[in-house]
Design an enzyme around this catalytic site. Structure first.
Site, PDB file in Angstrom:
ATOM      1  N   TRP A 170       0.801  -1.229   0.000  1.00  0.00           N
ATOM      2  CA  TRP A 170       0.000   0.000   0.000  1.00  0.00           C
ATOM      3  C   TRP A 170       0.830   1.274   0.000  1.00  0.00           C
ATOM      4  O   TRP A 170       0.274   2.353  -0.156  1.00  0.00           O
ATOM      5  CB  TRP A 170      -0.891   0.007   1.250  1.00  0.00           C
ATOM      6  CG  TRP A 170      -0.134  -0.423   2.489  1.00  0.00           C
ATOM      7  CD1 TRP A 170      -0.145  -1.684   3.033  1.00  0.00           C
ATOM      8  CD2 TRP A 170       0.765   0.351   3.294  1.00  0.00           C
ATOM      9  NE1 TRP A 170       0.704  -1.739   4.129  1.00  0.00           N
ATOM     10  CE2 TRP A 170       1.269  -0.493   4.321  1.00  0.00           C
ATOM     11  CE3 TRP A 170       1.185   1.676   3.255  1.00  0.00           C
ATOM     12  CZ2 TRP A 170       2.185  -0.061   5.287  1.00  0.00           C
ATOM     13  CZ3 TRP A 170       2.098   2.115   4.216  1.00  0.00           C
ATOM     14  CH2 TRP A 170       2.581   1.244   5.220  1.00  0.00           C
ATOM     15  N   ASN A 171       2.139   1.205   0.197  1.00  0.00           N
ATOM     16  CA  ASN A 171       2.882   2.458   0.418  1.00  0.00           C
ATOM     17  C   ASN A 171       3.088   3.274  -0.853  1.00  0.00           C
ATOM     18  O   ASN A 171       2.939   4.481  -0.843  1.00  0.00           O
ATOM     19  CB  ASN A 171       4.200   2.191   1.163  1.00  0.00           C
ATOM     20  CG  ASN A 171       5.108   1.241   0.445  1.00  0.00           C
ATOM     21  OD1 ASN A 171       4.661   0.347  -0.264  1.00  0.00           O
ATOM     22  ND2 ASN A 171       6.405   1.422   0.602  1.00  0.00           N
ATOM     23  N   GLU A 268      10.663  -8.079  -3.143  1.00  0.00           N
ATOM     24  CA  GLU A 268      11.216  -6.788  -2.686  1.00  0.00           C
ATOM     25  C   GLU A 268      10.653  -6.576  -1.281  1.00  0.00           C
ATOM     26  O   GLU A 268       9.459  -6.385  -1.108  1.00  0.00           O
ATOM     27  CB  GLU A 268      10.806  -5.678  -3.650  1.00  0.00           C
ATOM     28  CG  GLU A 268      11.713  -4.472  -3.545  1.00  0.00           C
ATOM     29  CD  GLU A 268      11.276  -3.517  -2.459  1.00  0.00           C
ATOM     30  OE1 GLU A 268      11.681  -3.740  -1.286  1.00  0.00           O
ATOM     31  OE2 GLU A 268      10.540  -2.582  -2.762  1.00  0.00           O
ATOM     32  N   CYS A 303      10.446   1.566   1.796  1.00  0.00           N
ATOM     33  CA  CYS A 303      11.415   0.493   2.017  1.00  0.00           C
ATOM     34  C   CYS A 303      12.843   1.024   2.022  1.00  0.00           C
ATOM     35  O   CYS A 303      13.732   0.414   2.581  1.00  0.00           O
ATOM     36  CB  CYS A 303      11.234  -0.609   0.992  1.00  0.00           C
ATOM     37  SG  CYS A 303      10.752  -0.021  -0.606  1.00  0.00           S
ATOM     38  N   GLU A 482      14.291  -5.025 -10.047  1.00  0.00           N
ATOM     39  CA  GLU A 482      13.166  -4.459 -10.785  1.00  0.00           C
ATOM     40  C   GLU A 482      13.636  -3.183 -11.479  1.00  0.00           C
ATOM     41  O   GLU A 482      14.722  -2.673 -11.210  1.00  0.00           O
ATOM     42  CB  GLU A 482      12.020  -4.132  -9.818  1.00  0.00           C
ATOM     43  CG  GLU A 482      11.466  -5.381  -9.138  1.00  0.00           C
ATOM     44  CD  GLU A 482      10.154  -5.138  -8.409  1.00  0.00           C
ATOM     45  OE1 GLU A 482      10.135  -4.292  -7.505  1.00  0.00           O
ATOM     46  OE2 GLU A 482       9.159  -5.798  -8.770  1.00  0.00           O
TER      47      GLU A 482
HETATM   48  P1  NAI Z   1       2.376  -7.538   3.930  1.00  0.00           P
HETATM   49  O1  NAI Z   1       3.671  -8.031   3.424  1.00  0.00           O
HETATM   50  O2  NAI Z   1       1.631  -8.432   4.854  1.00  0.00           O
HETATM   51  O3  NAI Z   1       1.409  -7.178   2.704  1.00  0.00           O
HETATM   52  C1  NAI Z   1       1.849  -6.952   1.376  1.00  0.00           C
HETATM   53  C2  NAI Z   1       0.892  -7.635   0.417  1.00  0.00           C
HETATM   54  O4  NAI Z   1       0.935  -9.048   0.641  1.00  0.00           O
HETATM   55  C3  NAI Z   1      -0.567  -7.226   0.583  1.00  0.00           C
HETATM   56  O5  NAI Z   1      -1.174  -7.149  -0.707  1.00  0.00           O
HETATM   57  C4  NAI Z   1      -1.144  -8.399   1.351  1.00  0.00           C
HETATM   58  O6  NAI Z   1      -2.530  -8.573   1.162  1.00  0.00           O
HETATM   59  C5  NAI Z   1      -0.375  -9.556   0.765  1.00  0.00           C
HETATM   60  N1  NAI Z   1      -0.355 -10.767   1.593  1.00  0.00           N
HETATM   61  C6  NAI Z   1      -0.428 -10.857   2.942  1.00  0.00           C
HETATM   62  N2  NAI Z   1      -0.388 -12.153   3.334  1.00  0.00           N
HETATM   63  C7  NAI Z   1      -0.277 -12.904   2.215  1.00  0.00           C
HETATM   64  C8  NAI Z   1      -0.184 -14.300   1.952  1.00  0.00           C
HETATM   65  N3  NAI Z   1      -0.210 -15.201   2.939  1.00  0.00           N
HETATM   66  N4  NAI Z   1      -0.062 -14.711   0.675  1.00  0.00           N
HETATM   67  C9  NAI Z   1      -0.030 -13.819  -0.339  1.00  0.00           C
HETATM   68  N5  NAI Z   1      -0.134 -12.487  -0.152  1.00  0.00           N
HETATM   69  C10 NAI Z   1      -0.253 -12.028   1.105  1.00  0.00           C
HETATM   70  O7  NAI Z   1       2.648  -6.115   4.605  1.00  0.00           O
HETATM   71  P2  NAI Z   1       1.710  -5.256   5.583  1.00  0.00           P
HETATM   72  O8  NAI Z   1       1.022  -6.169   6.540  1.00  0.00           O
HETATM   73  O9  NAI Z   1       0.873  -4.354   4.755  1.00  0.00           O
HETATM   74  O10 NAI Z   1       2.799  -4.364   6.337  1.00  0.00           O
HETATM   75  C11 NAI Z   1       3.585  -4.901   7.369  1.00  0.00           C
HETATM   76  C12 NAI Z   1       5.000  -4.381   7.301  1.00  0.00           C
HETATM   77  O11 NAI Z   1       5.611  -4.796   6.103  1.00  0.00           O
HETATM   78  C13 NAI Z   1       5.164  -2.873   7.283  1.00  0.00           C
HETATM   79  O12 NAI Z   1       5.154  -2.323   8.556  1.00  0.00           O
HETATM   80  C14 NAI Z   1       6.526  -2.733   6.638  1.00  0.00           C
HETATM   81  O13 NAI Z   1       7.542  -2.879   7.595  1.00  0.00           O
HETATM   82  C15 NAI Z   1       6.590  -3.875   5.670  1.00  0.00           C
HETATM   83  N6  NAI Z   1       6.263  -3.443   4.288  1.00  0.00           N
HETATM   84  C16 NAI Z   1       7.278  -3.330   3.374  1.00  0.00           C
HETATM   85  C17 NAI Z   1       7.007  -2.863   2.113  1.00  0.00           C
HETATM   86  C18 NAI Z   1       8.062  -2.699   1.077  1.00  0.00           C
HETATM   87  O14 NAI Z   1       8.007  -1.781   0.288  1.00  0.00           O
HETATM   88  N7  NAI Z   1       9.000  -3.584   0.945  1.00  0.00           N
HETATM   89  C19 NAI Z   1       5.666  -2.435   1.709  1.00  0.00           C
HETATM   90  C20 NAI Z   1       4.656  -2.650   2.722  1.00  0.00           C
HETATM   91  C21 NAI Z   1       4.981  -3.127   3.961  1.00  0.00           C
END
Ligand code: NAI
Ligand code: MG
Length: 503
Positions: A170-171, A268, A303, A482
């Site tokens: 979502w970021n 990523e 990130c 990417e």
């Molecule tokens: P998340 O990694 O849980 O969610 C990212 C995506 O993965 C969302 O679309 C979510 O619905 C999906 N997802 C969740 N569980 C899944 C599963 N079992 N199988 C397939 N897809 C799944 O991240 P969340 O909960 O939004 O944020 C938690 C932390 O993650 C943040 O505080 C941050 O530290 C980190 N984060 C890092 C990001 C980056 O750019 N690398 C972006 C967003 C969050």
């Protein structure tokens, strides 16, 4: 081509609430908007007001199956379209997205709380740029001829992988999606995107806009929860490539599921990016660079946020004071107001998570929390998830605030004396996404750049993702790259060898 009638305005719509309402409750599958098969939906909330602005279709395995099957059907035809023609269509999509830049910026600001001027408009612009860049790369899907024997013609060709399952956070949802969808499509794959729960609207609108140009089924989108909608996408047998941006924890679940099918996966997964400041830096440029590096305008929800800043001791106090002054000058407020620099945290859950880190920092002996900026005074925003940026001093490498990704407007500044010691501290992390060095001594800078464990090191700047620069981390920050030509070739095609024996 898009089936009509469809529920959304054809021309760019600058009334973000009207557009959000029109996008409610829908996936985009096989060239048209469809509701969730179960009929379920979930709330999309404006984090600046706490008000529900739309419903999103709550997808599950049935919706995913429908989308993947349509994508698989479309892929057979899409792969036959000459590569340059595919690129030309993606290029046309970029032009259409440019026409809709302001609309997309307002919509993403509404659903994420990211300030329009400093963040949302910028993101919408970079998205168009990413599609434009990859749209020009169709003819780069080249193979090689391999010297084998005089009577044998031996060549390699680049073939698409099939249906790509893309899961996004979502970021920076529009940009992170573009980095996956653009190269996947140009390389001849079709795509099913699972949007993030917190920000499903702007990406859905992009999917619709691009479907006005692309053949039906090439680009599909479902919304829903991670385990119920994301997991079935990763596990679907017809999905032949998985690409994911998000947390390390979820990334590991995704990689494990992909490994069960033996399909390639790109991850990523965020970072804990160090920013190292030497006393010979250009001081004013570096202070302003720290604000950008920390992504304060995105509430630190990045990130690559420079959430560990190491400053050479002689300028440490001055640096902290100047940085606090600069952040104090940033305006927190209504994301849609042009005056606003800093908007809101995405969700109540993230708000509480970041607050827990701040509380832990404050409770640590010897630590000082420098709280910056002022809360917005508008009563309409009193339920908004506004959080004052915090600069911590007096914490060291043993603190969770220095080790873990906070994903909020929180940075820790530490003093250093010795370049070797600071290099060791910078590398003492599970993460390895990005780093920046600020010095006018390029001999030292380049030496450290080579030894920093990170996918991207910038000296005297900290730009966001740029088309044409490979982007991706080492260690727990992920797998694969990417944003570049190499990323398209390596992650969205496979190389087939063909040999002809001419006797
Ligand atoms: P998340 O990694 O849980 O969610 C990212 C995506 O993965 C969302 O679309 C979510 O619905 C999906 N997802 C969740 N569980 C899944 C599963 N079992 N199988 C397939 N897809 C799944 O991240 P969340 O909960 O939004 O944020 C938690 C932390 O993650 C943040 O505080 C941050 O530290 C980190 N984060 C890092 C990001 C980056 O750019 N690398 C972006 C967003 C969050
Ligand atoms: Mg999660």
């Amino acid at each position: 081509m898009l089936d009509t009638p469809h529920p959304t305005p054809v021309a760019p719509c600058l009334d973000q609430q009207k557009l959000a309402t029109a996008l409610s409750g829908l996936h985009f599958i096989g060239g048209r908007y469809v509701p969730a098969i179960s009929g379920q939906s979930f709330a999309v909330v404006n984090p600046a007001t706490g008000i529900e602005v739309a419903r999103a279709a709550e997808g599950d395995a049935q919706d995913v199956d429908a989308a993947v099957r349509d994508a698989a059907r479309a892929q057979k035809e899409w792969a036959k379209v000459p590569a340059r023609k595919r690129g030309a269509l993606v290029h046309q999509c970029a032009a259409l997205l440019k026409e809709h830049q302001e609309e997309l910026a307002r919509l993403i600001a509404l659903e994420t709380g990211k300030a329009l001027r400093t963040e949302s408009r910028v993101e919408a612009g970079v998205v168009a740029d990413v599609f434009e860049f990859f749209g020009g790369l169709g003819s780069e899907l080249k193979g090689e001829s391999v010297p084998f024997a005089p009577n044998v013609l031996s060549v390699t060709v680049r073939e698409p992988l099939g249906v790509v399952g893309a899961i996004i956070p979502w970021n920076v949802p529009m940009l992170l999606m573009a980095l996956k969808v653009a190269p996947a499509l140009v390389a001849g794959n079709t795509v099913v995107v699972k949007s993030a729960e917190e920000a499903p609207l702007a990406v859905l609108r992009i999917c619709e806009l691009m479907n006005r140009i692309l053949p039906a089924g090439c680009f599909n989108m479902v919304s829903g929860m991670g385990p119920e909608c994301g997991a079935p996408l990763v596990e679907h047998p017809l999905v032949r490539k998985v690409t994911f941006t998000g947390s390390v924890e979820t990334g590991k679940i995704v990689a494990k599921a992909a490994s069960q099918k033996l399909v390639p996966v790109t991850l990523e997964l965020g970072g804990k990016s160090p920013m190292i400041v030497f006393q010979d830096c250009d001081f004013a440029k570096t202070v302003s660079g720290a604000l950008t590096s920390m992504r304060f305008t995105r509430q630190g929800q990045s990130c690559t946020a420079a959430s560990r800043i190491y400053v050479e001791r002689p300028i440490f106090d001055a640096f902290v004071a100047e940085m606090k002054k600069a952040v104090d000058g940033m305006v927190m407020g209504d994301p849609l107001d042009e005056k606003t620099d800093i908007g809101t945290i995405i969700s109540q859950g993230q708000f509480e998570k970041v607050q827990a880190y701040i509380a832990e920092g404050k409770a640590t002996a010897g630590a000082t929390a420098h709280e910056c900026s002022a809360m917005p005074s508008d009563p309409a925003l009193k339920k908004g998830l506004f959080l004052r940026p915090v600069i911590f001093t007096g914490l060291d490498g043993s603190s969770r605030l220095v080790k873990e990704e906070i994903f909020g407007p929180v940075t820790v500044i530490q003093a250093f004396d010795d370049p070797e010691a600071v290099l060791a501290e910078a590398n003492d992390s599970d993460y390895g996404l990005a780093a920046s060095l600020w010095t006018n001594n390029l001999k030292v800078g380049l030496d450290l750049a080579h030894r920093l464990e990170a996918g991207l090191v910038q000296i005297n700047q900290n730009l966001v993702v740029q088309a044409n620069l490979s982007y991706g981390g080492v260690k727990s920050s992920g797998l694969g790259k990417e944003a570049s030509l190499e990323a398209m070739l390596e992650h969205f095609t496979h190389k087939k060898t063909i040999m002809v024996n001419m006797g």
